[in-house]
Design an enzyme around this catalytic site. Sequence first.
Site, short mmCIF file in Angstrom:
data_model
loop_
_atom_site.label_atom_id
_atom_site.label_comp_id
_atom_site.label_asym_id
_atom_site.label_seq_id
_atom_site.Cartn_x
_atom_site.Cartn_y
_atom_site.Cartn_z
N GLU A 54 -25.43 7.17 -14.25
CA GLU A 54 -26.67 6.92 -15.00
C GLU A 54 -27.17 8.19 -15.66
OE1 GLU A 54 -30.72 4.54 -14.39
OE2 GLU A 54 -30.28 5.79 -12.69
N SER A 65 -34.17 -2.69 -16.78
CA SER A 65 -33.87 -2.70 -18.22
C SER A 65 -32.90 -3.82 -18.56
CB SER A 65 -33.25 -1.36 -18.65
OG SER A 65 -34.10 -0.30 -18.33
C1 LIG Z 1 -37.74 3.07 -19.49
C2 LIG Z 1 -37.40 2.87 -18.03
C3 LIG Z 1 -36.29 2.11 -17.71
C4 LIG Z 1 -35.97 1.89 -16.36
N1 LIG Z 1 -34.88 1.09 -16.07
C5 LIG Z 1 -34.58 0.85 -14.76
C6 LIG Z 1 -33.47 -0.03 -14.43
O1 LIG Z 1 -32.78 -0.58 -15.32
N2 LIG Z 1 -33.23 -0.27 -13.13
C7 LIG Z 1 -33.96 0.30 -12.12
O2 LIG Z 1 -33.64 0.05 -10.95
N3 LIG Z 1 -35.02 1.10 -12.40
C8 LIG Z 1 -35.34 1.40 -13.70
N4 LIG Z 1 -36.42 2.22 -13.99
C9 LIG Z 1 -37.26 2.73 -12.90
C10 LIG Z 1 -37.12 4.23 -12.64
O3 LIG Z 1 -35.90 4.51 -11.99
C11 LIG Z 1 -38.33 4.66 -11.82
O4 LIG Z 1 -39.47 4.50 -12.64
C12 LIG Z 1 -38.25 6.08 -11.34
O5 LIG Z 1 -37.21 6.24 -10.40
C13 LIG Z 1 -39.58 6.56 -10.72
O6 LIG Z 1 -40.01 5.68 -9.75
P1 LIG Z 1 -41.53 5.11 -9.76
O7 LIG Z 1 -41.80 4.58 -11.13
O8 LIG Z 1 -41.66 4.18 -8.61
O9 LIG Z 1 -42.44 6.37 -9.55
P2 LIG Z 1 -42.79 7.08 -8.17
O10 LIG Z 1 -41.54 7.31 -7.38
O11 LIG Z 1 -43.89 6.33 -7.50
O12 LIG Z 1 -43.32 8.48 -8.66
C14 LIG Z 1 -44.68 8.70 -9.08
C15 LIG Z 1 -44.86 10.20 -9.39
O13 LIG Z 1 -44.66 10.97 -8.16
C16 LIG Z 1 -43.65 11.95 -8.36
N5 LIG Z 1 -42.86 12.10 -7.14
C17 LIG Z 1 -42.38 11.11 -6.35
N6 LIG Z 1 -41.66 11.63 -5.33
C18 LIG Z 1 -41.70 12.99 -5.47
C19 LIG Z 1 -41.14 14.08 -4.74
N7 LIG Z 1 -40.39 13.87 -3.64
N8 LIG Z 1 -41.36 15.35 -5.21
C20 LIG Z 1 -42.11 15.57 -6.32
N9 LIG Z 1 -42.67 14.56 -7.05
C21 LIG Z 1 -42.46 13.30 -6.65
C22 LIG Z 1 -42.79 11.40 -9.49
O14 LIG Z 1 -42.08 12.45 -10.15
C23 LIG Z 1 -43.83 10.73 -10.39
O15 LIG Z 1 -44.43 11.66 -11.22
C24 LIG Z 1 -36.77 2.46 -15.33
C25 LIG Z 1 -37.89 3.22 -15.68
C26 LIG Z 1 -38.21 3.44 -17.01
C27 LIG Z 1 -39.40 4.27 -17.34
#
Ligand SMILES: Cc1cc2nc3c(=O)[nH]c(=O)nc-3n(C[C@H](O)[C@H](O)[C@H](O)COP(=O)(O)OP(=O)(O)OC[C@H]3O[C@@H](n4cnc5c(N)ncnc54)[C@H](O)[C@@H]3O)c2cc1C
Length: 388
Positions: A234, A151
């Site tokens: 956060e 972000s």
């Molecule tokens: C608007 C927005 C702003 C953001 N800003 C930042 C930022 O400034 N800096 C930064 O570093 N990141 C940022 N992010 C990233 C955010 O932290 C990640 O999107 C989030 O941690 C999920 O990771 P992923 O997208 O890789 O999904 P994944 O980890 O691949 O997850 C995919 C799906 O699997 C599920 N899942 C995964 N592991 C498990 C488990 N162990 N048990 C049950 N379910 C599980 C998840 O809940 C999800 O539904 C941002 C995201 C958004 C949407």
Amino acid sequence: MNLADYRRAASAWLRDNAPTDDRPEGDGLGRAKEFMARLHDAGYSGITWPAQWGGQGLTQAEERAFAAEARDYTLPTYVFSIGLGMTGPTLVDRGTDAQRERFIRPLLRGEEIWCQLFSEPGAGSDVASLQTRAVLDGDHWVVNGQKVWTSVAHHADWGLLLARTDVDVPKHKGLTMFVVDMHHPGVTVRPLKDMTGRSNFNEIFFDNVIIPDEHRVGEVNDGWSVAVTTLLHERLSISSGVGMGGQKDNPATLEALRKVVDTEDPLVRDQLVELHIRTRALALFNQRLAQETRAGIFPGARGSAAKLLLAELYMFQADLATRLVGPEAALADHPLAHAISLAPAMALGGGTNEIMRNIVGDRVLGLPPEPRVDKTVPFKDLKVGTQT
Ligand SMILES: Cc1cc2nc3c(=O)[nH]c(=O)nc-3n(C[C@H](O)[C@H](O)[C@H](O)COP(=O)(O)OP(=O)(O)OC[C@H]3O[C@@H](n4cnc5c(N)ncnc54)[C@H](O)[C@@H]3O)c2cc1C
């Protein structure tokens, strides 16, 4: 100054100084920076932060008084939210005095913008699986890799970067935290568009980027504990409305809904009351967590509960808006469209709802933790990200 006088002064200052434009597009960024400098000069930026690093050194009571007055305005602070809510508090808690001296005051004055560089294409929920490498070369580190969903990085001057510094130990034990100069050659920032139509986050590429060792935060290979500090801040800042355009959007949604639905209909009134109660209950929960934090009581995993409640509140209100108004509420120029299209992002950013539930189940309710088969395996032997 007693609290009533403080609140009156804050109210008068906001009336005279609060602009209305929240998003830093066009020349909005210059105006947002100028506003932050005035906010700091007036004594309202970093109200509870230590005075020696540029904060105001006041108490939670003043912060709450100011927040109560500011509720009626949409202050242009979104672009500073990562610095104010996450990276700044991390440096206050875990940085060196030299880092606090160098970074905190410009952050509170809006002179420098910060981003948080944790997530990667192969490491989101399981962020400890990240692959961006930092290798020590004399008195500096050389960084290569990729981050994503960062972000406000397209405006950022500095980033808090979590990188891998040892692949021969288990994944949580080989990470180190750094402050990286976002203007350094080799940093490429590419904006990504989300479904609200805005480009608030980015993908970032690091190509032989140099970080001096004095910009390391915490000990080498102790980055996970620093990251936990950041993630705690956060969750609290998102749930209390500092980050991600948080809770302040809720009263606006309730107001917008009241204008377009039949408020004489008892069934509609019932649902609006439900929205109000959920909003108010979460605000009080956040207030309690903030007070406890100032009193030295660690909110721990309850911060994850607050973040989960906020994400659920957003989905509830998006669902309510589309049910009461109809599908046209999601059309781009409708006053409710932004709240509706933002809602799913709240269930992901700052940790997904599933991960928040895992944390609450494990650490608040005492349920059996998730099995972790990779806890003792050296990172280089794990099948994660692009490792085969
Ligand atoms: C608007 C927005 C702003 C953001 N800003 C930042 C930022 O400034 N800096 C930064 O570093 N990141 C940022 N992010 C990233 C955010 O932290 C990640 O999107 C989030 O941690 C999920 O990771 P992923 O997208 O890789 O999904 P994944 O980890 O691949 O997850 C995919 C799906 O699997 C599920 N899942 C995964 N592991 C498990 C488990 N162990 N048990 C049950 N379910 C599980 C998840 O809940 C999800 O539904 C941002 C995201 C958004 C949407």
